[in-house]
Design a protein around this motif. Structure first.
Motif, PDB file in Angstrom:
ATOM      1  N   LEU A 110       0.850  -1.205   0.000  1.00  0.00           N
ATOM      2  CA  LEU A 110       0.000   0.000   0.000  1.00  0.00           C
ATOM      3  C   LEU A 110       0.877   1.243   0.000  1.00  0.00           C
ATOM      4  O   LEU A 110       0.643   2.193  -0.754  1.00  0.00           O
ATOM      5  CB  LEU A 110      -0.912   0.032   1.238  1.00  0.00           C
ATOM      6  CG  LEU A 110      -1.939  -1.092   1.379  1.00  0.00           C
ATOM      7  CD1 LEU A 110      -2.793  -0.872   2.625  1.00  0.00           C
ATOM      8  CD2 LEU A 110      -2.827  -1.149   0.143  1.00  0.00           C
ATOM      9  N   GLU A 111       1.910   1.225   0.860  1.00  0.00           N
ATOM     10  CA  GLU A 111       2.785   2.406   0.964  1.00  0.00           C
ATOM     11  C   GLU A 111       3.493   2.672  -0.358  1.00  0.00           C
ATOM     12  O   GLU A 111       3.578   3.820  -0.810  1.00  0.00           O
ATOM     13  CB  GLU A 111       3.819   2.193   2.076  1.00  0.00           C
ATOM     14  CG  GLU A 111       3.187   2.239   3.460  1.00  0.00           C
ATOM     15  CD  GLU A 111       3.999   1.498   4.510  1.00  0.00           C
ATOM     16  OE1 GLU A 111       5.237   1.468   4.400  1.00  0.00           O
ATOM     17  OE2 GLU A 111       3.384   0.943   5.426  1.00  0.00           O
ATOM     18  N   VAL A 112       3.994   1.617  -1.001  1.00  0.00           N
ATOM     19  CA  VAL A 112       4.740   1.819  -2.247  1.00  0.00           C
ATOM     20  C   VAL A 112       3.807   2.284  -3.358  1.00  0.00           C
ATOM     21  O   VAL A 112       4.124   3.212  -4.104  1.00  0.00           O
ATOM     22  CB  VAL A 112       5.518   0.538  -2.632  1.00  0.00           C
ATOM     23  CG1 VAL A 112       5.990   0.597  -4.079  1.00  0.00           C
ATOM     24  CG2 VAL A 112       6.699   0.341  -1.700  1.00  0.00           C
ATOM     25  N   LEU A 113       2.618   1.661  -3.470  1.00  0.00           N
ATOM     26  CA  LEU A 113       1.685   2.101  -4.520  1.00  0.00           C
ATOM     27  C   LEU A 113       1.267   3.550  -4.285  1.00  0.00           C
ATOM     28  O   LEU A 113       1.185   4.340  -5.235  1.00  0.00           O
ATOM     29  CB  LEU A 113       0.454   1.181  -4.577  1.00  0.00           C
ATOM     30  CG  LEU A 113       0.689  -0.175  -5.255  1.00  0.00           C
ATOM     31  CD1 LEU A 113      -0.541  -1.066  -5.114  1.00  0.00           C
ATOM     32  CD2 LEU A 113       1.033  -0.016  -6.742  1.00  0.00           C
ATOM     33  N   GLN A 114       1.041   3.925  -3.022  1.00  0.00           N
ATOM     34  CA  GLN A 114       0.668   5.321  -2.744  1.00  0.00           C
ATOM     35  C   GLN A 114       1.821   6.254  -3.107  1.00  0.00           C
ATOM     36  O   GLN A 114       1.622   7.309  -3.702  1.00  0.00           O
ATOM     37  CB  GLN A 114       0.244   5.479  -1.279  1.00  0.00           C
ATOM     38  CG  GLN A 114      -1.191   4.974  -1.071  1.00  0.00           C
ATOM     39  CD  GLN A 114      -1.585   4.783   0.372  1.00  0.00           C
ATOM     40  OE1 GLN A 114      -0.736   4.560   1.232  1.00  0.00           O
ATOM     41  NE2 GLN A 114      -2.882   4.834   0.649  1.00  0.00           N
ATOM     42  N   GLN A 115       3.054   5.813  -2.796  1.00  0.00           N
ATOM     43  CA  GLN A 115       4.232   6.613  -3.167  1.00  0.00           C
ATOM     44  C   GLN A 115       4.325   6.774  -4.691  1.00  0.00           C
ATOM     45  O   GLN A 115       4.773   7.799  -5.193  1.00  0.00           O
ATOM     46  CB  GLN A 115       5.479   5.890  -2.633  1.00  0.00           C
ATOM     47  CG  GLN A 115       6.744   6.693  -2.672  1.00  0.00           C
ATOM     48  CD  GLN A 115       7.960   5.783  -2.386  1.00  0.00           C
ATOM     49  OE1 GLN A 115       7.835   4.730  -1.755  1.00  0.00           O
ATOM     50  NE2 GLN A 115       9.116   6.192  -2.870  1.00  0.00           N
ATOM     51  N   MET A 116       3.846   5.741  -5.426  1.00  0.00           N
ATOM     52  CA  MET A 116       3.879   5.814  -6.897  1.00  0.00           C
ATOM     53  C   MET A 116       2.738   6.672  -7.450  1.00  0.00           C
ATOM     54  O   MET A 116       2.620   6.841  -8.662  1.00  0.00           O
ATOM     55  CB  MET A 116       3.790   4.393  -7.497  1.00  0.00           C
ATOM     56  CG  MET A 116       5.023   3.541  -7.214  1.00  0.00           C
ATOM     57  SD  MET A 116       4.829   1.832  -7.791  1.00  0.00           S
ATOM     58  CE  MET A 116       5.214   2.010  -9.537  1.00  0.00           C
ATOM     59  N   GLY A 117       1.857   7.124  -6.558  1.00  0.00           N
ATOM     60  CA  GLY A 117       0.755   7.983  -7.006  1.00  0.00           C
ATOM     61  C   GLY A 117      -0.577   7.278  -7.099  1.00  0.00           C
ATOM     62  O   GLY A 117      -1.549   7.856  -7.601  1.00  0.00           O
ATOM     63  N   ALA A 118      -0.663   6.024  -6.614  1.00  0.00           N
ATOM     64  CA  ALA A 118      -1.944   5.306  -6.661  1.00  0.00           C
ATOM     65  C   ALA A 118      -2.944   5.992  -5.739  1.00  0.00           C
ATOM     66  O   ALA A 118      -2.569   6.529  -4.694  1.00  0.00           O
ATOM     67  CB  ALA A 118      -1.754   3.849  -6.241  1.00  0.00           C
ATOM     68  N   ASN A 119      -4.217   5.944  -6.150  1.00  0.00           N
ATOM     69  CA  ASN A 119      -5.293   6.574  -5.370  1.00  0.00           C
ATOM     70  C   ASN A 119      -5.986   5.465  -4.565  1.00  0.00           C
ATOM     71  O   ASN A 119      -6.936   4.845  -5.023  1.00  0.00           O
ATOM     72  CB  ASN A 119      -6.259   7.267  -6.344  1.00  0.00           C
ATOM     73  CG  ASN A 119      -7.342   8.032  -5.612  1.00  0.00           C
ATOM     74  OD1 ASN A 119      -7.605   7.781  -4.449  1.00  0.00           O
ATOM     75  ND2 ASN A 119      -7.965   8.951  -6.309  1.00  0.00           N
ATOM     76  N   GLN A 124       3.890   6.848 -10.993  1.00  0.00           N
ATOM     77  CA  GLN A 124       5.277   7.299 -11.218  1.00  0.00           C
ATOM     78  C   GLN A 124       6.226   6.213 -10.731  1.00  0.00           C
ATOM     79  O   GLN A 124       5.941   5.588  -9.711  1.00  0.00           O
ATOM     80  CB  GLN A 124       5.577   8.558 -10.376  1.00  0.00           C
ATOM     81  CG  GLN A 124       4.622   9.714 -10.570  1.00  0.00           C
ATOM     82  CD  GLN A 124       4.789  10.361 -11.937  1.00  0.00           C
ATOM     83  OE1 GLN A 124       5.878  10.300 -12.518  1.00  0.00           O
ATOM     84  NE2 GLN A 124       3.739  10.952 -12.461  1.00  0.00           N
ATOM     85  N   GLY A 125       7.354   6.072 -11.396  1.00  0.00           N
ATOM     86  CA  GLY A 125       8.358   5.109 -10.942  1.00  0.00           C
ATOM     87  C   GLY A 125       8.931   5.502  -9.583  1.00  0.00           C
ATOM     88  O   GLY A 125       8.817   6.655  -9.158  1.00  0.00           O
ATOM     89  N   CYS A 126       9.513   4.536  -8.874  1.00  0.00           N
ATOM     90  CA  CYS A 126      10.130   4.833  -7.571  1.00  0.00           C
ATOM     91  C   CYS A 126      11.191   3.781  -7.269  1.00  0.00           C
ATOM     92  O   CYS A 126      11.370   2.834  -8.031  1.00  0.00           O
ATOM     93  CB  CYS A 126       9.080   4.874  -6.467  1.00  0.00           C
ATOM     94  SG  CYS A 126       8.438   3.259  -6.047  1.00  0.00           S
ATOM     95  N   THR A 127      11.883   3.936  -6.130  1.00  0.00           N
ATOM     96  CA  THR A 127      12.858   2.927  -5.701  1.00  0.00           C
ATOM     97  C   THR A 127      12.243   2.131  -4.552  1.00  0.00           C
ATOM     98  O   THR A 127      11.669   2.708  -3.624  1.00  0.00           O
ATOM     99  CB  THR A 127      14.158   3.613  -5.252  1.00  0.00           C
ATOM    100  OG1 THR A 127      14.694   4.294  -6.383  1.00  0.00           O
ATOM    101  CG2 THR A 127      15.190   2.611  -4.747  1.00  0.00           C
ATOM    102  N   ILE A 128      12.341   0.796  -4.643  1.00  0.00           N
ATOM    103  CA  ILE A 128      11.771  -0.084  -3.612  1.00  0.00           C
ATOM    104  C   ILE A 128      12.915  -0.940  -3.084  1.00  0.00           C
ATOM    105  O   ILE A 128      13.499  -1.732  -3.832  1.00  0.00           O
ATOM    106  CB  ILE A 128      10.673  -1.002  -4.213  1.00  0.00           C
ATOM    107  CG1 ILE A 128       9.646  -0.185  -5.012  1.00  0.00           C
ATOM    108  CG2 ILE A 128      10.009  -1.837  -3.131  1.00  0.00           C
ATOM    109  CD1 ILE A 128       8.674  -1.037  -5.849  1.00  0.00           C
ATOM    110  N   GLY A 129      13.258  -0.770  -1.800  1.00  0.00           N
ATOM    111  CA  GLY A 129      14.358  -1.568  -1.254  1.00  0.00           C
ATOM    112  C   GLY A 129      14.447  -1.398   0.253  1.00  0.00           C
ATOM    113  O   GLY A 129      13.673  -0.653   0.860  1.00  0.00           O
ATOM    114  N   GLY A 130      15.368  -2.116   0.893  1.00  0.00           N
ATOM    115  CA  GLY A 130      15.613  -1.987   2.336  1.00  0.00           C
ATOM    116  C   GLY A 130      14.554  -2.696   3.166  1.00  0.00           C
ATOM    117  O   GLY A 130      14.007  -3.729   2.761  1.00  0.00           O
ATOM    118  N   ALA A 131      14.217  -2.088   4.324  1.00  0.00           N
ATOM    119  CA  ALA A 131      13.377  -2.772   5.316  1.00  0.00           C
ATOM    120  C   ALA A 131      11.944  -3.007   4.841  1.00  0.00           C
ATOM    121  O   ALA A 131      11.222  -3.825   5.414  1.00  0.00           O
ATOM    122  CB  ALA A 131      13.362  -1.979   6.625  1.00  0.00           C
TER     123      ALA A 131
END
Ligand code: S3P
Length: 447
Positions: A285-294, A319-326
């Motif tokens: 959810l967090e990553v999709l929201q960061q990508m601009g998902a509604n 929008q594209g983003c970086t997904i990594g780490g924790a």
């Protein structure tokens, strides 16, 4: 349109997907099947508890069916899985029976790895365990080594690292294991072993993995000490369990397919009801929201110790983003569908720190790179991830699931945004975690 074809004479099925007709969007409310991780744990804890456990909303996928079958062979009485309320007559941890035949975990890593923790701690009893082609190639040393350090006796192919496995149950010793990987299967295996151990069993992991075992063990009466800051959990054994009622929420890993589908098909709006939103699972959810998902959460509530909500999703420009780490362990099963989202996003998405994907039901990095690439996505594979340059026009093609359920479903969603027809071979794999997937897809595409 989504149509499933039998590809006789072999047992595999080909799913043919064409995008919705121009102007047609995905609309409506839908329910998704029960959470796979919680379903396995409810069956297992129910089987080893004293008394009756009632499970509502159990996932009827092939993986939980494998768990149910194994625990029936170990002596638990489990009612018809197809009913709304599944009743498990627990036999008590010390009363697991030595089965007459090999225990077969099918395609399910969770079944074999969690069950090994229980079997290894059954003194005087002997067990043999196997799985399908995929499972027999997946690493078991991640649970066998720590169990051996506690006194377990386990043998297998490839220097005791691959199934089929043989287990001679023992009285195990207390231990503190620091895991090099954030894996709920490793953590849960050792906690389940700790149930029978006189003393403390502690697991420390490098990042927090899903915590359904901790929640459910406590609900069944086990004493745990949890140190969230250090990603550390201790079970104080021996810990007899008492049967409970478990209401299984919808699986956020299954919801993820519709979150991405509705985001990329213009004009769409879906409400996905009753989705588990345990914070150890909401990375998607967090990553999709960061990508601009509604995406918005409605009707948030707690159901037998697990947070649940309805998810509303509307089409949007990603929008594209970086997904990594924790965040990786918190979205580990959603990376294939996030790769699809990235292919429809503007700009570049980089997925890193995800080498674990190479030892899932398939090598998900290699398979997504090759199969999404066949549809025309610009995708590069790295040892620990993927880079996707979004916005290329995708065109329908013949692709393969490699018998991996999440790959089959991710490719079907990609096909909704591709021009022409996509044929997904060996698509029957979807039934591992989502038996109604094709039906729901057809329904949404025609509505
Ligand atoms: C699961 C843990 C995860 C996940 C799998 C289910 C579980 O595996 O990928 O689908 O139910 O504990 P790992 O623990 O290997 O990361």
């Amino acid at each position: 349109m989504a149509v499933l074809h039998l590809s006789a004479p072999d047992p595999h099925q080909t799913l043919q997907v064409t995008p919705p007709a121009a102007g047609l969007a995905l609309q409506g409310r839908l329910r998704i099947p029960g959470d796979k991780s919680i379903s396995h744990r409810a069956l297992m804890l129910g089987a080893i508890a004293e008394g009756e456990t009632v499970i509502e909303g159990l996932l009827l996928g092939e993986d939980p069916r494998s768990t149910a079958q194994c625990f029936q062979q170990l002596g638990a009485k489990i009612s018809d899985l197809n009913s709304e309320r599944v009743v498990v007559q627990g036999i008590g941890l010390g009363n697991l029976q030595e089965p007459l035949d090999v225990l077969n975990a099918g395609n399910s890593g969770t079944t074999i790895r969690l069950m090994l923790g229980l079997l290894a701690a059954q003194p005087g009893k002997f067990f043999t365990v196997t799985g399908d082609d995929s499972l027999r190639s997946r690493p078991m040393s991640r649970v066998i080594k720590p169990l051996q350090s506690m006194g377990a006796q386990i043998w297998g192919r490839h220097q005791n690292s691959l199934a089929p496995l043989a287990v001679q149950g023992q009285a195990l010793q207390p231990s503190h294991y620091t895991s090099p990987i954030a894996s709920a299967q490793v953590k849960s295996c050792l906690l389940l072993a700790g149930l029978s151990i006189d003393g403390d069993t502690t697991v420390t992991e490098p990042a927090l993995s899903r915590d359904h075992s901790e929640r459910m063990l406590q609900a069944f009466g086990a004493k745990l000490t949890i140190d969230p800051e250090h990603h550390r959990v201790t079970i104080h054994g021996p810990a007899p369990l008492t049967g409970q009622t478990v209401v299984v929420p919808g699986d956020i890993s299954s919801a993820a397919f519709w979150l991405v589908a509705a985001s990329i098909v213009p004009g769409s709006e879906l409400v996905i009801e009753n989705v588990g939103i345990n914070p150890t699972r909401t990375g998607v959810l967090e990553v999709l929201q960061q990508m601009g998902a509604n995406i918005s959460l409605e009707n948030e509530r707690l159901v037998t110790g697990e947070p649940v909500a309805d998810l509303r999703v509307k089409a949007s420009t990603l929008q594209g983003c970086t997904i990594g780490g924790a965040v990786i362990p918190r979205l580990i099963d959603e990376i294939p569908i996030l790769a699809v989202a990235a292919a429809f996003a503007q700009g570049t998405t980089r997925i890193q720190d995800a080498a674990e994907l190479r030892v899932k039901e398939s090598d998900r990095l290699a398979v997504m790179a090759s199969e999404l690439g066949k549809l025309g996505a610009k995708i590069t594979e790295f040892p620990d991830g993927l880079e996707i340059v979004g916005g290329q026009a995708l065109v329908g093609a013949d692709v393969d699931s490699f018998t991996d359920h999440r790959i089959a479903m991710s490719l079907a969603i990609a096909a909704l945004g591709a021009k022409g027809t996509t044929r997904i071979h060996r698509a029957e794999a979807a039934a591992i975690s989502y038996p109604e997937f094709v039906e729901t897809l057809s329904h949404l595409c025609q509505a």
